[in-house]
Design an enzyme around this catalytic site. Sequence first.
Site, PDB file in Angstrom:
ATOM      1  N   ASP A   1       0.855  -1.193   0.000  1.00 34.57           N
ATOM      2  CA  ASP A   1       0.000   0.000   0.000  1.00 34.57           C
ATOM      3  C   ASP A   1       0.888   1.239   0.000  1.00 34.57           C
ATOM      4  O   ASP A   1       2.103   1.153   0.158  1.00 34.57           O
ATOM      5  CB  ASP A   1      -0.959   0.012   1.202  1.00 34.57           C
TER       6      ASP A   1
ATOM      7  N   LYS B   1      -4.716  -0.254  -3.303  1.00 27.62           N
ATOM      8  CA  LYS B   1      -5.854  -1.101  -2.946  1.00 27.62           C
ATOM      9  C   LYS B   1      -6.966  -0.282  -2.317  1.00 27.62           C
ATOM     10  O   LYS B   1      -6.729   0.707  -1.626  1.00 27.62           O
ATOM     11  CB  LYS B   1      -5.421  -2.222  -1.994  1.00 27.62           C
TER      12      LYS B   1
ATOM     13  N   ASP C   1       6.266  -5.770   4.425  1.00 28.86           N
ATOM     14  CA  ASP C   1       5.190  -5.216   5.251  1.00 28.86           C
ATOM     15  C   ASP C   1       5.519  -5.425   6.718  1.00 28.86           C
ATOM     16  O   ASP C   1       6.396  -6.223   7.068  1.00 28.86           O
ATOM     17  CB  ASP C   1       3.852  -5.873   4.905  1.00 28.86           C
TER      18      ASP C   1
ATOM     19  N   THR D   1      -4.595 -12.263   8.473  1.00 26.45           N
ATOM     20  CA  THR D   1      -5.260 -13.406   7.829  1.00 26.45           C
ATOM     21  C   THR D   1      -4.576 -13.807   6.532  1.00 26.45           C
ATOM     22  O   THR D   1      -4.884 -14.850   5.966  1.00 26.45           O
ATOM     23  CB  THR D   1      -6.727 -13.073   7.526  1.00 26.45           C
TER      24      THR D   1
END
Length: 307
Positions: A169, A192, A218, A223
């Site tokens: 991102d 995104k 990141d 998840t």
Amino acid sequence: MENAIKIYATSTAVTLGTKIAKYLQLPLHSVHTEKFSDGELFVRFNESVRGQTVFLISKVNMPYENFFEMLMTVDAARRSSAKEVVLVIPYLPHSRQERRDGQRTSISSRMVADIIQLMGADRIITLDLHTNAIEGFYKVPLDPMSSLRLFVDHIRDCKREHLCLCSPDFGGIKRIKQYKKHLDCEMVVINKERLKANQVAHMEIIGDVKGRNVIIIDDLVDTAGTLCKAADLLMEHGAESVCAYCTHGILSGSALANLEQSKIDKLYISDTVVEELSHPKIEIVSCAELLGKAMENLINNKSLSQI
């Protein structure tokens, strides 16, 4: 140095604490923790900490009793006349809730900061904050270490060619720019649009990844849904391979299944949350030495920014 400080670990961080203590060549002292039949916790130091600088290594990821155990241990050290309590918390909980997301919501990362300070912590060492704004919630010194050196060395050891760094991102662009300085390779970013937490509506790549071995950088993976979608998208756009380096491997819900079905080659995480895991696509890179160096520099009044 050994006479001035004592190193302890809460029940969730004994393995990591043992590694750190071994690096520092100091003993890891024990804290007695007991759970009553109704689930209530009891914490006691087995020896005097009067006048000592107490380093408390703690993992406070879910469930919440891990966080409460740490608070009780800090309170016990304070009530036992410890000179100073330094918390080593590799992963700070609620780091993704540092601002109000709409109306009638809580800023829970500020709550966490207030509670930790209220219990009497004098300093906090952590690793890769989700956002630097969290530092402003603390009146005591907060030292957010970076996993950059840890992962850069690992990336170099893997000796991949035609590298391309990818930020999942726009918020992570600053992070991969730091990696780019050390690795001298191309970079791309994924734009995104998120519907809600852990659910992305649309993704697009800004940059060219054709024929590249792409490395996603990141601070955490939860998840793994977004990460796996990003990896699949990169492969669809001609990437030779995709792997990811994420400091905090929370890996909740269907994370392991998502990774299994994804086109991602490998996920490298640190042991800030998960310490042992058998999965063909996951490898753990320990942060023990990095945190040990930070503690060593702090003990010897040396700069932490050099690490």
